[in-house]
Design a protein around this motif. Structure first.
Motif, PDB file in Angstrom:
ATOM      1  N   ALA A  97      39.330  43.575  32.692  1.00  0.00           N
ATOM      2  CA  ALA A  97      38.600  42.954  31.929  1.00  0.00           C
ATOM      3  C   ALA A  97      39.499  41.385  32.341  1.00  0.00           C
ATOM      4  O   ALA A  97      37.081  41.283  32.687  1.00  0.00           O
ATOM      5  CB  ALA A  97      40.008  42.701  30.422  1.00  0.00           C
ATOM      6  N   ILE A  98      40.127  41.310  32.852  1.00  0.00           N
ATOM      7  CA  ILE A  98      40.054  39.774  33.742  1.00  0.00           C
ATOM      8  C   ILE A  98      39.118  39.392  34.976  1.00  0.00           C
ATOM      9  O   ILE A  98      38.770  39.075  35.149  1.00  0.00           O
ATOM     10  CB  ILE A  98      41.461  39.671  34.696  1.00  0.00           C
ATOM     11  N   LEU A  99      38.827  41.097  35.660  1.00  0.00           N
ATOM     12  CA  LEU A  99      38.095  40.547  36.327  1.00  0.00           C
ATOM     13  C   LEU A  99      36.327  40.804  36.765  1.00  0.00           C
ATOM     14  O   LEU A  99      36.266  40.202  36.850  1.00  0.00           O
ATOM     15  CB  LEU A  99      37.784  42.450  37.664  1.00  0.00           C
ATOM     16  N   VAL A 100      36.273  41.418  35.472  1.00  0.00           N
ATOM     17  CA  VAL A 100      34.970  41.326  34.880  1.00  0.00           C
ATOM     18  C   VAL A 100      34.355  39.995  34.303  1.00  0.00           C
ATOM     19  O   VAL A 100      33.468  39.245  34.741  1.00  0.00           O
ATOM     20  CB  VAL A 100      34.069  43.003  34.339  1.00  0.00           C
ATOM     21  N   LEU A 101      35.438  39.183  33.930  1.00  0.00           N
ATOM     22  CA  LEU A 101      35.630  37.786  33.293  1.00  0.00           C
ATOM     23  C   LEU A 101      34.836  37.587  33.945  1.00  0.00           C
ATOM     24  O   LEU A 101      34.405  35.672  33.946  1.00  0.00           O
ATOM     25  CB  LEU A 101      36.255  38.214  32.458  1.00  0.00           C
ATOM     26  N   THR A 102      36.011  36.903  34.873  1.00  0.00           N
ATOM     27  CA  THR A 102      36.243  35.965  36.304  1.00  0.00           C
ATOM     28  C   THR A 102      35.158  36.262  37.183  1.00  0.00           C
ATOM     29  O   THR A 102      34.240  35.093  37.792  1.00  0.00           O
ATOM     30  CB  THR A 102      37.347  35.808  36.355  1.00  0.00           C
ATOM     31  N   LEU A 103      34.629  37.166  37.821  1.00  0.00           N
ATOM     32  CA  LEU A 103      34.171  37.904  39.342  1.00  0.00           C
ATOM     33  C   LEU A 103      33.331  38.304  39.344  1.00  0.00           C
ATOM     34  O   LEU A 103      32.269  37.839  40.343  1.00  0.00           O
ATOM     35  CB  LEU A 103      35.221  38.970  40.254  1.00  0.00           C
TER      36      LEU A 103
END
Length: 362
Positions: free
Chosen positions: A141-147
């Motif tokens: 979730a964090i990777l998709v939302l940020t990168l």
């Protein structure tokens, strides 16, 4: 030889020597100072691993791995912000490249080498399925939302968030990471304990936990060692850049090399745990470090850019997105059954080799 703190004397002296080297050898040139700095850097990594093991033995799992992950991440964030403050607009992609390199190294190299070494020695190793899925859900979730998502927003041209979007991404990253820490350390701590706790208790019964004095001393020396490792790696970066340029490789390879040096303490600690048939500890350290790296770095960068008005590009290119999705998917399949074998480690290391190859030959 040991002092009354029950710590080997070399682990007490190495951080001091490393910091002295950083302040006194920065202006030296030549092959001999370079070799000496490399030796001191490796010694600093080994000292950091030793002190991390002392702290982990005292506080138990999974708190020991959390401490090491947070210590490394805080130092990485400090180094990243200091580089951005001195580099201006030329460092707009620095946060993205650093985070992506760290994530790929952790997901493919560290996890892959741990599974390979552990499976080669024990044929099969066991992990807790709920621990793996919890960490990977939060990390994805964090990777998709940020990168990834910055490539598809339309308010700002290019792979860049607007200020409100960047603030939102920073807040949700902190929320997800804090939720994971709560799950890991309090609400579902049993998910992250070794898969065979009876065997672990029997192994640890022969070694009494260190005293509070020794533990706090090791914690301070751990932070000092990690700080010296990061700063010495930065000091050695010009030589690394020259070496990379001499073989005609792109400059982005320098970031990968520096990230590998910074992640050495976690890598060695994870490999040692896998060799002792404690793959769950290795996965706690690897996935926890990945979550801490991006979950704390992006909010720190967001705060810095809001006050400095420095642009930051977060979106990764299409090739990187494909490699990232492949890495997460492979790690998920490798851990979701609760049992690993040598094939999973080989496949992950091949993906890491592909990542390095495509970095050099894009």
């Amino acid at each position: 030889m040991k002092l009354n703190l029950s710590l080997p004397i070399w682990t007490l002296l190495t951080p001091v020597v490393a910091w002295i080297a950083y302040f006194t050898m920065g202006s030296m040139t030549g092959t001999l100072p370079l070799i000496l700095l490399c030796i001191i850097l490796i010694a600093g990594v080994l000292a950091a691993v030793h002190h991390a093991e002392v702290v982990a033995h005292r506080v138990g799992e999974p708190f020991g791995t959390i401490i090491l992950a947070l210590a490394v991440t805080v130092i990485e964030v400090s180094l990243l912000v200091s580089l951005m403050s001195s580099g201006g607009e030329n460092t707009a992609t620095l946060a993205r490249d650093t985070v992506f390199a760290a994530i790929m190294i952790i997901l493919t190299f560290i996890i892959g080498i741990c599974i390979l070494i552990g499976s080669a020695k024990y044929r099969e190793q066991f992990v807790t399925k709920h621990a793996a899925t919890s960490a990977l859900v939060a990390l994805t979730a964090i990777l998709v939302l940020t990168l990834v998502l910055p490539n598809y927003t339309v308010s700002q041209p290019g792979p860049q968030y607007t200020q409100p979007q960047l603030i939102f991404a920073a807040v949700v990253s902190l929320i997800i990471y804090a939720s994971f820490i709560m799950i890991q350390s309090i609400r579902h701590r049993d998910y992250f304990l070794p898969a065979d706790p009876e065997r672990k208790e029997n192994e640890d019964a022969h070694a009494a936990p260190p005293s509070n004095k020794t533990t706090f001393t090791s914690l301070g020396l751990l932070i000092a060692s990690l700080g010296a490792v990061v700063l010495l790696a930065k000091m050695l970066s010009p030589a690394i850049e020259a070496g990379v340029a001499s073989i005609g490789a792109p400059a982005s390879l320098v970031g990968i090399i520096i990230a590998m040096v910074v992640l050495l303490p976690e890598c060695i600690a994870a490999i040692q745990a896998a060799r002792r048939n404690r793959l769950q500890t290795s996965m706690n350290l690897a996935l926890g470090s990945a979550l801490a790296s991006i979950g704390l770095t992006i909010p720190a960068v967001a705060i810095y850019t809001l006050f400095s008005h420095t642009p930051v590009l977060l979106g990764i290119d299409t090739t990187s997105v494909v490699l990232l999705i492949l890495s997460i998917f492979t790690v998920m399949l490798s851990l979701v059954t609760g049992k690993t074998n040598i094939l999973y480690g080989v496949v992950l290391l091949v993906i890491f080799a592909a990542y390095l190859f495509l970095t050099i030959f894009p």
